[in-house]
Each structure stands twice: as C-alpha cells, then as structure tokens.
Design a protein around this motif. Structure first.
Motif, PDB file in Angstrom:
ATOM      1  N   ARG A 109      -5.697   4.181   1.999  1.00 55.29           N
ATOM      2  CA  ARG A 109      -4.526   3.522   1.400  1.00 55.29           C
ATOM      3  C   ARG A 109      -4.928   2.293   0.599  1.00 55.29           C
ATOM      4  NH1 ARG A 109      -1.760   4.989   6.099  1.00 55.29           N
ATOM      5  NH2 ARG A 109      -2.538   3.237   7.315  1.00 55.29           N
ATOM      6  N   TYR A 112       0.804  -1.225   0.000  1.00 54.38           N
ATOM      7  CA  TYR A 112       0.000   0.000   0.000  1.00 54.38           C
ATOM      8  C   TYR A 112       0.834   1.271   0.000  1.00 54.38           C
ATOM      9  CZ  TYR A 112      -3.553  -3.410   1.312  1.00 54.38           C
ATOM     10  OH  TYR A 112      -4.386  -4.504   1.339  1.00 54.38           O
ATOM     11  N   ASN A 113       2.052   1.204   0.493  1.00 55.22           N
ATOM     12  CA  ASN A 113       2.896   2.401   0.532  1.00 55.22           C
ATOM     13  C   ASN A 113       3.934   2.394  -0.593  1.00 55.22           C
ATOM     14  OD1 ASN A 113       4.365   0.285   1.682  1.00 55.22           O
ATOM     15  ND2 ASN A 113       5.487   1.618   3.095  1.00 55.22           N
ATOM     16  N   ASP A 121      -4.401  -3.240   8.844  1.00 57.15           N
ATOM     17  CA  ASP A 121      -3.345  -2.388   8.291  1.00 57.15           C
ATOM     18  C   ASP A 121      -2.244  -2.218   9.336  1.00 57.15           C
ATOM     19  OD1 ASP A 121      -2.789  -0.039   6.122  1.00 57.15           O
ATOM     20  OD2 ASP A 121      -2.296   0.658   8.147  1.00 57.15           O
ATOM     21  N   ASP A 174      -7.308   6.619   7.308  1.00 51.75           N
ATOM     22  CA  ASP A 174      -6.105   6.562   6.471  1.00 51.75           C
ATOM     23  C   ASP A 174      -5.869   5.155   5.934  1.00 51.75           C
ATOM     24  OD1 ASP A 174      -5.681   9.236   6.942  1.00 51.75           O
ATOM     25  OD2 ASP A 174      -4.095   8.940   8.428  1.00 51.75           O
TER      26      ASP A 174
END
Length: 561
Positions: A222, A79-80, A406, A218
């Motif tokens: 994401r 996701y990042n 997450d 958040d």
C-alpha cells in the motif's frame, strides 16, 4: 511530506494577518520545497508548503471542493484513497488525482464522522465557509507532527512544526495523535479507539503467523504508492531489513496500476549510515546483496555528527537524549538521499514497540506487563521515533513512511497473544516477527540481536557525545538545572547540553513543555524501570545499558542497593 500553517477564530483583520502567516509558513518550507499555496478568507487562513509525491502536476494545496466552499490543507498520505474514490461511485466530483482530496469527499458525504475511514499518515485542517466551521485531525499514531497555539489576541493556530508558532503564540501544545477538533463542538475528541489496548481482550488469542506475514506485506505494498523516485532505509537490523525485502518484491510494478504496469522507477535504492566499520554498515551490506538493491553507504565522522547537533535540535524540536543521538546520523543521511533525487523512503519504525523488541523487554515479569508496556510505548511514539523519522527526513524535503505502523497492520500485530511475543524460554526479542520473515533474509540478519539506531551506527558516536557533554557541563550546572530550566529540568549532562541549544532556538517555556523528559533504560518507559533493580541504578537510553542481555553491555558493574 508537506507542511502547513492554519489560523482560525480570527480576532484581527485577515488581510493584516496574511503576511504573518506567510512568514510562519516559510519557516517550515524545508518540509515542502516544491510549491506554496494559500487560502485567505475573512475568518480563516491556510498556508501550505508542498512536497509532491502523488499527482505532482495537479495536486497543489490547499485543495478545494468544486463549489469553493471547502478548503483543505493536508500533510500526509492516504494509502486507501483509490478504494475511497471507487466507493464514491461518482457522487463527488474530484478536481485532482491527489490522494488527500478524498478527505473533502468524505467530509461532504459524512460530516465529521469519517476519520477512521482513512488508512494513512496525516495531519489536516479543513475549513467550511458556508457553515463557518473548521475540522482539525491527526493520524492514529502521530506519525505526522501537528501543533496548536494561541496568540495574545485569541487567534487559534495549527502548524506542522513548533518553529512556525514560536514567537507568535503565547501558548503552544502538541495536537495529540488519534484526536480531532470540530469547532462547533469546541473540544478535542478521540477518534482512534481499539479493543486491543486492553490485555483482557488479547490474552487468549491464537497467533496466526500467516496473517501477520500477509498483513505486513499488504502494508508495504500500500505504502509504495508514489509518482516520484523512492528508496528504503536499510540499517541491517531486523525491522528495516524486513521492510526492504518486502518492498523489493513489489518494486518492479506500479501499484497504482494494480501491479499490471512496469514501475516508473523500478530499481530499488537502499541507504545506510554509520561510522567507519560500524555494525549497521556491515549488516546492511549483507542484506542489500541478498535482496539485490542498489545500495548506498553513507559514512560520517564523530566530528561531523557533533557539528550537526545544533541544526538537528532546530529541526527535530526536541532535547530528548535518545532522539538526538539517533536523529543526527539520520539527518545527515537524509541530505544524501535528497541529493540523489529520492523524495520518499520506507523505514522500520514501530516494530520494537509492537513486538517488544527493546532489550529491556527480556526483563518483563509476565505477559500482561509486557503488553501494557507495548501500549505505553505506542502511546508515546509520537514524541520519539515518529518525530525522529518524520522530522529528520523532512528537514531535507524527504518523506518517511512507516509500514509497521500501518493502521490495518497494527490491528493484526497488537491482537497477537502477548505471551507469544515474550522473550522467554531462550527466545530472542521479536521472535514472532523473525520467524514469520526468516525466509526473506540471511540467517545472520534474521536472528541478529537488537541494536538501537543510535548504537548501530557505531558505539563511538554515543560514547563521544557523553564524553563531550561531561566536559562541557559542570556538576554545579547540573545540580542547579531546575533554576535555569524550571520546566523539565535536565537529568543528565547530555540532556543539559541539548536543552541549552534547544532554548536558543525555542526560548519559551511553553515550547519546552512540548518535549518529554523522563528516566529510561534502553528506551523504556519510566514504569518499566521497576522490572529490575539494576535498571534504576543504570538508567541510560542506550541498549548497551541492559546488563546480561546486550552482547556488548556496558562493562561497569552496577551495585544493587
């Protein structure tokens, strides 16, 4: 969602082994029906079955470094990945837009010490030709499945599902979450370590509701990265409703553009399943109307569920009672979701483990025991809800994402003072979560009592399963179960019935040992049975087994002995 098979430490000729690897890989093609790829070297083979979610055009696997030295097979989502790409500042030449390619870049930059840099769900196998070494890793919670095995020659295998290894490997094990194996070290090590696992490090913390709320918002944001149509699973319970409501607020914009451009698929679709008139169908309709999704109700009959059991056990690779009860409707729903062109869904798994949402948590004697049970539940989640969510959806080529788990949000939620999570002084289970998001939802949903998925689809589903297995399995068969099934002998007729089907699909003892078999009430760990005398005399995984807590508790009286 994808699937892969890898083999390393080759003791036989790679060219001879290649056709076998392709056959093994074909057994998990349901996970990745969009494309197949294979890397074959003298000392390693990687076969990949792809479900294209991000970069469908150029993100086929295995992925390679530009010089061809590194080969990578991944099942999952990072996701990042955009943040990691930007941090590279051009030091690595990316060949695709695949989110997973950042694993190659990080390995080239940092060696093996990079896995905690990833925020995602993943299992991967990386081969380094120049150094003749490999790296295997799995995400922090085991959201993505991974198994390892050894054949009679000593070849070492990894695979996304057990079925790829059964019949080929003499020894099969689960590759555990939060671990990695670097071949030059030769031992599996832990990469995921957190201070919040120790009660002493969280007992005096201040609970920040605003941080909790933003953290989950958040996480959902994401996890909406997608180049294909997606939806949400909406049972009408608190967890799925919160995730769906948050997703709806972001669905109109494409997150890959920094929320500046319109989404490719702006209409959010929600899905619910149940028997006709079930609690979940009624509650999900209320939420869908409230948040304005395009809602789809899937109804099934008890007979349709019973007819699917054999396939469910094959795809889920388990004989755990709770998992099969809950996976069957989810498996049926996944087929409908795929038929509508949806390839990814968000789901609500993980909240009950993080916030003590199961009804038996009402009996926790103190905050320390409450927190320890949450940790025990999280540590075993890969065997139960993560497995169910992933494999039920993947059986029809749909990816399931779980924002509650997450990695960044988990750190926020698990540092909340456990005393504030407890169900005391008249507070409902998951009071903190309910309070943080009550303005997102109708009051009747925000404060709806916990229903386990297998209960919420309709109580008659579980009752019918118990009735069927009571007729099919005799008292004598159950009494002698340890002779037929020496590994994890079934403890109930329902488990015996499921285990018999499992053994037809996966006959080896080494496969059976990959499945948990422990006493439980309402999904508790065995340790929590000591909290209340009635638990030990009424051990059934349904939430209705928690007397004096569930509104529709089983009517049988339990005698305290």
């Amino acid at each position: 969602m994808c699937g892969f098979v890898g083999v390393f430490d080759l003791k036989v000729d790679a060219k001879e082994l290649r056709p076998q690897i392709l056959e093994m890989s074909k057994k998990i093609r349901h996970r990745g029906p969009d494309w197949s790829g294979i890397f074959c070297d003298e000392k390693a083979i990687l076969s990949h079955e792809r479900l294209s979610i991000v970069d469908p055009q150029s993100g086929g696997q295995p992925l390679y470094s530009k010089d061809g030295n590194l080969a990578l097979a991944v099942n999952g989502e990072i996701y990042n990945h955009m943040d990691i790409r930007n941090q590279m500042n051009g030091s690595y030449e990316f060949l695709t837009k695949s989110d997973c390619e950042v694993i190659l870049a990080l390995y080239q930059q940092k060696g093996i010490d990079f896995i905690d840099d990833l925020n995602g769900i993943f299992a991967f196998a990386l081969y380094d030709k120049k150094n003749d070494c490999y790296l295997i890793g799995r995400d922090h919670m085991g959201i993505i499945p991974l198994y390892q095995g050894w054949d009679k020659h000593g070849n070492y295998y990894v695979a996304s599902e057990l079925k790829a290894l059964e019949g080929y490997c003499n020894k099969i094990e689960e590759f555990l979450p939060g671990k990695f194996l670097y071949s030059k070290d030769g031992v599996v090590k832990e990469w995921y370590q957190r201070d919040w696992k120790d009660y002493e490090n969280v007992k005096d913390n201040k609970t920040d509701m605003a941080a909790l709320r933003k953290g989950l918002e958040d996480a959902v944001h994401r996890q909406l990265m997608s180049d294909v149509p997606y939806g949400v699973l909406l049972s009408g319970g608190l967890d799925s409703s919160v995730i769906s409501a948050i997703a709806k607020t972001y669905a109109g914009k494409r997150i890959e553009s920094g929320d500046e451009k319109d989404a490719w698929y702006p209409q959010l679709h929600s899905f619910a399943i149940g028997l006709e008139g079930s609690p979940d169908l009624a509650a999900s309709r209320v939420v869908a109307d409230h948040i304005d999704t395009i809602h789809h109700e899937v109804t099934f009959t008890v007979q349709e569920g019973l007819d699917a059991i054999r396939d469910v056990i094959y795809h889920l690779e388990t004989y755990d009672v709770t998992t099969i009860r809950a996976s069957t409707p989810m498996y049926l729903m996944s087929r409908v979701i795929k038929s509508m062109g949806i390839k990814m869904v968000l789901s609500g798994e993980g909240a009950d483990e993080m916030f003590g949402g199961y009804l038996y948590f009402h009996k926790a004697p103190n905050a320390e025991e409450f927190h320890k049970e949450c940790i025990r539940k999280l540590d075993k989640l890969h065997l139960y809800d993560c497995l169910r969510s992933n494999k039920s959806m993947a059986s029809w080529g749909v990816e399931s994402r779980v924002p509650f788990l997450d990695k960044e949000f988990l750190d926020i939620a698990m540092r909340i003072n456990p005393d504030d999570k407890m169900c005391n002084n008249g507070k409902m289970e998951k009071w903190v979560l309910r309070k943080a998001f009550e303005d997102y939802l109708p009051e009747s949903v925000a404060w709806r009592q916990k229903e386990q998925f297998s209960d919420g689809v309709g109580y008659n589903w579980i009752d019918s399963l118990k009735e069927l297995t009571e007729k099919e399995i005799s008292d004598e068969q159950l009494a002698n179960a340890k002779f037929r099934f020496p590994v994890n002998p079934p403890m109930s007729k329902e488990e015996f019935y499921f285990r018999s089907i499992f053994a037809e699909h996966f006959p080896s003892d080494t496969a059976a040992a990959c499945v948990p078999s422990v006493p439980s009430i309402a999904c508790s760990t065995p340790d929590a049975l000591a909290w209340d005398e009635s638990f030990r005399n009424n051990a059934d995984p349904s939430g209705r087994a928690v007397n004096a807590v569930h509104n529709d508790a089983y009517k049988e009286k339990v005698e305290n002995k």
